[in-house]
Scaffold this motif. Sequence first.
Motif, PDB file in Angstrom:
ATOM      1  N   ILE A 151       4.993  -5.776   7.251  1.00  0.00           N
ATOM      2  CA  ILE A 151       4.507  -4.409   7.157  1.00  0.00           C
ATOM      3  C   ILE A 151       4.699  -3.742   8.509  1.00  0.00           C
ATOM      4  CG2 ILE A 151       2.494  -2.946   6.734  1.00  0.00           C
ATOM      5  CD1 ILE A 151       1.319  -5.212   5.109  1.00  0.00           C
ATOM      6  N   PRO A 152       5.386  -2.643   8.587  1.00  0.00           N
ATOM      7  CA  PRO A 152       5.551  -1.964   9.871  1.00  0.00           C
ATOM      8  C   PRO A 152       4.190  -1.655  10.473  1.00  0.00           C
ATOM      9  CG  PRO A 152       6.959  -0.991   8.195  1.00  0.00           C
ATOM     10  CD  PRO A 152       6.038  -1.932   7.483  1.00  0.00           C
ATOM     11  N   PRO A 153       3.926  -2.054  11.722  1.00  0.00           N
ATOM     12  CA  PRO A 153       2.597  -1.859  12.312  1.00  0.00           C
ATOM     13  C   PRO A 153       2.124  -0.414  12.301  1.00  0.00           C
ATOM     14  CG  PRO A 153       3.930  -3.324  13.665  1.00  0.00           C
ATOM     15  CD  PRO A 153       4.835  -2.768  12.613  1.00  0.00           C
ATOM     16  N   SER A 154       3.045   0.561  12.292  1.00  0.00           N
ATOM     17  CA  SER A 154       2.640   1.958  12.356  1.00  0.00           C
ATOM     18  C   SER A 154       2.308   2.552  10.986  1.00  0.00           C
ATOM     19  CB  SER A 154       3.742   2.790  13.014  1.00  0.00           C
ATOM     20  OG  SER A 154       4.954   2.641  12.309  1.00  0.00           O
ATOM     21  N   LEU A 155       2.473   1.773   9.916  1.00  0.00           N
ATOM     22  CA  LEU A 155       2.194   2.270   8.577  1.00  0.00           C
ATOM     23  C   LEU A 155       0.995   1.554   7.973  1.00  0.00           C
ATOM     24  CD1 LEU A 155       5.768   2.469   6.987  1.00  0.00           C
ATOM     25  CD2 LEU A 155       4.519   4.228   8.263  1.00  0.00           C
ATOM     26  N   THR A 156       0.212   2.288   7.194  1.00  0.00           N
ATOM     27  CA  THR A 156      -0.910   1.689   6.478  1.00  0.00           C
ATOM     28  C   THR A 156      -0.381   0.965   5.241  1.00  0.00           C
ATOM     29  OG1 THR A 156      -1.284   3.585   5.022  1.00  0.00           O
ATOM     30  CG2 THR A 156      -2.361   3.621   7.185  1.00  0.00           C
ATOM     31  N   PRO A 157      -1.177   0.063   4.653  1.00  0.00           N
ATOM     32  CA  PRO A 157      -0.741  -0.596   3.409  1.00  0.00           C
ATOM     33  C   PRO A 157      -0.386   0.396   2.308  1.00  0.00           C
ATOM     34  CG  PRO A 157      -2.586  -1.785   4.347  1.00  0.00           C
ATOM     35  CD  PRO A 157      -2.424  -0.525   5.165  1.00  0.00           C
ATOM     36  N   ARG A 158      -1.127   1.489   2.176  1.00  0.00           N
ATOM     37  CA  ARG A 158      -0.817   2.491   1.154  1.00  0.00           C
ATOM     38  C   ARG A 158       0.536   3.143   1.428  1.00  0.00           C
ATOM     39  NH1 ARG A 158      -2.067   3.062  -3.733  1.00  0.00           N
ATOM     40  NH2 ARG A 158      -4.208   3.768  -3.641  1.00  0.00           N
ATOM     41  N   GLN A 159       0.791   3.460   2.696  1.00  0.00           N
ATOM     42  CA  GLN A 159       2.071   4.061   3.039  1.00  0.00           C
ATOM     43  C   GLN A 159       3.215   3.087   2.789  1.00  0.00           C
ATOM     44  OE1 GLN A 159       1.176   5.188   7.048  1.00  0.00           O
ATOM     45  NE2 GLN A 159       0.491   7.237   6.490  1.00  0.00           N
ATOM     46  N   GLN A 160       2.961   1.795   3.033  1.00  0.00           N
ATOM     47  CA  GLN A 160       3.985   0.802   2.759  1.00  0.00           C
ATOM     48  C   GLN A 160       4.320   0.789   1.261  1.00  0.00           C
ATOM     49  OE1 GLN A 160       2.851  -3.085   2.211  1.00  0.00           O
ATOM     50  NE2 GLN A 160       4.779  -4.033   2.806  1.00  0.00           N
ATOM     51  N   GLU A 161       3.294   0.837   0.408  1.00  0.00           N
ATOM     52  CA  GLU A 161       3.524   0.880  -1.041  1.00  0.00           C
ATOM     53  C   GLU A 161       4.401   2.076  -1.423  1.00  0.00           C
ATOM     54  OE1 GLU A 161      -0.689   0.827  -2.239  1.00  0.00           O
ATOM     55  OE2 GLU A 161      -0.117  -0.771  -3.608  1.00  0.00           O
ATOM     56  N   ILE A 162       4.043   3.234  -0.877  1.00  0.00           N
ATOM     57  CA  ILE A 162       4.776   4.455  -1.199  1.00  0.00           C
ATOM     58  C   ILE A 162       6.206   4.373  -0.679  1.00  0.00           C
ATOM     59  CG2 ILE A 162       4.907   6.937  -0.705  1.00  0.00           C
ATOM     60  CD1 ILE A 162       1.817   6.952  -0.788  1.00  0.00           C
ATOM     61  N   LEU A 163       6.384   3.808   0.519  1.00  0.00           N
ATOM     62  CA  LEU A 163       7.726   3.660   1.078  1.00  0.00           C
ATOM     63  C   LEU A 163       8.594   2.786   0.175  1.00  0.00           C
ATOM     64  CD1 LEU A 163       9.852   3.969   3.255  1.00  0.00           C
ATOM     65  CD2 LEU A 163       8.721   2.145   4.548  1.00  0.00           C
ATOM     66  N   ILE A 164       8.030   1.697  -0.346  1.00  0.00           N
ATOM     67  CA  ILE A 164       8.785   0.816  -1.235  1.00  0.00           C
ATOM     68  C   ILE A 164       9.206   1.564  -2.493  1.00  0.00           C
ATOM     69  CG2 ILE A 164       8.600  -1.209  -2.733  1.00  0.00           C
ATOM     70  CD1 ILE A 164       6.827  -2.456  -0.538  1.00  0.00           C
ATOM     71  N   PHE A 165       8.302   2.341  -3.081  1.00  0.00           N
ATOM     72  CA  PHE A 165       8.624   3.095  -4.288  1.00  0.00           C
ATOM     73  C   PHE A 165       9.681   4.158  -4.015  1.00  0.00           C
ATOM     74  CE2 PHE A 165       6.114   0.917  -7.068  1.00  0.00           C
ATOM     75  CZ  PHE A 165       4.747   0.976  -6.861  1.00  0.00           C
ATOM     76  N   ILE A 166       9.577   4.823  -2.853  1.00  0.00           N
ATOM     77  CA  ILE A 166      10.594   5.817  -2.486  1.00  0.00           C
ATOM     78  C   ILE A 166      11.960   5.153  -2.396  1.00  0.00           C
ATOM     79  CG2 ILE A 166      11.415   7.301  -0.606  1.00  0.00           C
ATOM     80  CD1 ILE A 166       8.479   7.973  -0.011  1.00  0.00           C
ATOM     81  N   ALA A 167      11.995   3.989  -1.727  1.00  0.00           N
ATOM     82  CA  ALA A 167      13.257   3.280  -1.560  1.00  0.00           C
ATOM     83  C   ALA A 167      13.817   2.790  -2.887  1.00  0.00           C
ATOM     84  CB  ALA A 167      13.065   2.101  -0.603  1.00  0.00           C
ATOM     85  N   GLN A 168      12.944   2.588  -3.867  1.00  0.00           N
ATOM     86  CA  GLN A 168      13.387   2.165  -5.190  1.00  0.00           C
ATOM     87  C   GLN A 168      13.833   3.338  -6.052  1.00  0.00           C
ATOM     88  OE1 GLN A 168       9.912   0.005  -6.510  1.00  0.00           O
ATOM     89  NE2 GLN A 168      10.640  -1.932  -5.656  1.00  0.00           N
ATOM     90  N   GLY A 169      13.720   4.555  -5.505  1.00  0.00           N
ATOM     91  CA  GLY A 169      14.225   5.726  -6.196  1.00  0.00           C
ATOM     92  C   GLY A 169      13.228   6.433  -7.095  1.00  0.00           C
ATOM     93  N   LEU A 170      11.950   6.085  -7.004  1.00  0.00           N
ATOM     94  CA  LEU A 170      10.948   6.737  -7.849  1.00  0.00           C
ATOM     95  C   LEU A 170      10.660   8.143  -7.323  1.00  0.00           C
ATOM     96  CD1 LEU A 170      10.571   3.709  -8.629  1.00  0.00           C
ATOM     97  CD2 LEU A 170       8.160   4.259  -9.035  1.00  0.00           C
ATOM     98  N   SER A 171      10.349   9.053  -8.235  1.00  0.00           N
ATOM     99  CA  SER A 171       9.996  10.411  -7.856  1.00  0.00           C
ATOM    100  C   SER A 171       8.546  10.465  -7.379  1.00  0.00           C
ATOM    101  CB  SER A 171      10.158  11.358  -9.051  1.00  0.00           C
ATOM    102  OG  SER A 171       9.176  11.066 -10.039  1.00  0.00           O
ATOM    103  N   THR A 172       8.178  11.584  -6.781  1.00  0.00           N
ATOM    104  CA  THR A 172       6.810  11.763  -6.312  1.00  0.00           C
ATOM    105  C   THR A 172       5.811  11.620  -7.463  1.00  0.00           C
ATOM    106  OG1 THR A 172       7.486  13.211  -4.499  1.00  0.00           O
ATOM    107  CG2 THR A 172       5.209  13.398  -5.237  1.00  0.00           C
ATOM    108  N   LYS A 173       6.121  12.219  -8.610  1.00  0.00           N
ATOM    109  CA  LYS A 173       5.226  12.137  -9.764  1.00  0.00           C
ATOM    110  C   LYS A 173       5.109  10.710 -10.290  1.00  0.00           C
ATOM    111  CE  LYS A 173       5.639  16.888 -11.463  1.00  0.00           C
ATOM    112  NZ  LYS A 173       6.035  17.756 -12.610  1.00  0.00           N
TER     113      LYS A 173
END
Length: 217
Positions: A151-173
Motif C-alpha cells: 500500500i503506498p504510504p501516502s494513500l489511505t486504505p480506502r484510496q487504495q481500493e479506489i485506485l485499484i478500481f480506477i486501474a481496472q477501468g471502473l467508472s466513478t458510479k
Amino acid sequence: MSSGDYSIVLIDDHALVRAGIRVLIEELPGFTVRAEGSSVAEARQLLALHQPDILLLDLALKDGSGLDVLKSLECERVNGRPWVIILSMYTSRDFVVGAIRAGARGYLPKEAASVELELALQKVVNGDLYLSAGVTEEVLQPLYGNGSETIPPSLTPRQQEILIFIAQGLSTKEIAWKLGISPKTVEAHRLQMMERLNIKDIPNLVIYAIRQGLVSI
C-alpha cells in the motif's frame, strides 16, 4: 448527519480522561457516547449490550490490554463495526502496528489536540484509516511491505481500493456502488490521490497503480 447517528462506547481506566472525552464528543453533531468503562471485562460487556458503531479504546486497562478487546472482536464484527479508535499514551512502533494489525481503524496519542478526535471519528465512519500526525510513515512501513499487496504510504486504505478500481477501468458510479459511497466521495478521493502523488491525469494514475503492483497489465 443528524445528532446521534453514530453510537460510541468509551473504554479508559481513568475517570477524568473519560469525562473529558465525553464532553468533547457531546459537542460534535452525529456522535453519542452510549456507555463507558475502565476494563477489558467491562468493554466486552458493554459491546455486547450496546453494539456501538465506534469503540474508543485505551490500550492500558485495569485487567489487561486493549489489544485483547481488539482481538476478541475479530469474529464478532457486523458490517465492519464497531470501528475502533485507539487512544493511548503509547506511540512506539510496536503498539501502533500491533493495534492496526489487530483491526483498529484509528490511533491517537492522548496528548493529541482535541480537534484530532473529531477528525478521527469522521475519517473512520467514512471508511478511512486515521493516524495522528505524531504517527509517522516510518512507524507504519511494516504494514506496507507485503509484496504485491504493498500500500503506498501516502494513500489511505480506502484510496487504495479506489485506485485499484480506477486501474481496472471502473467508472466513478461503478466504484461508488461497489463501496457503498457516493460518486462525489469517490471523486474527492481521486482528487486527493492525484494531489498527494503529484499525478495530473487518470492514465498516469493507472500507470502508478501498475508500478506499485496493485494491479497487473
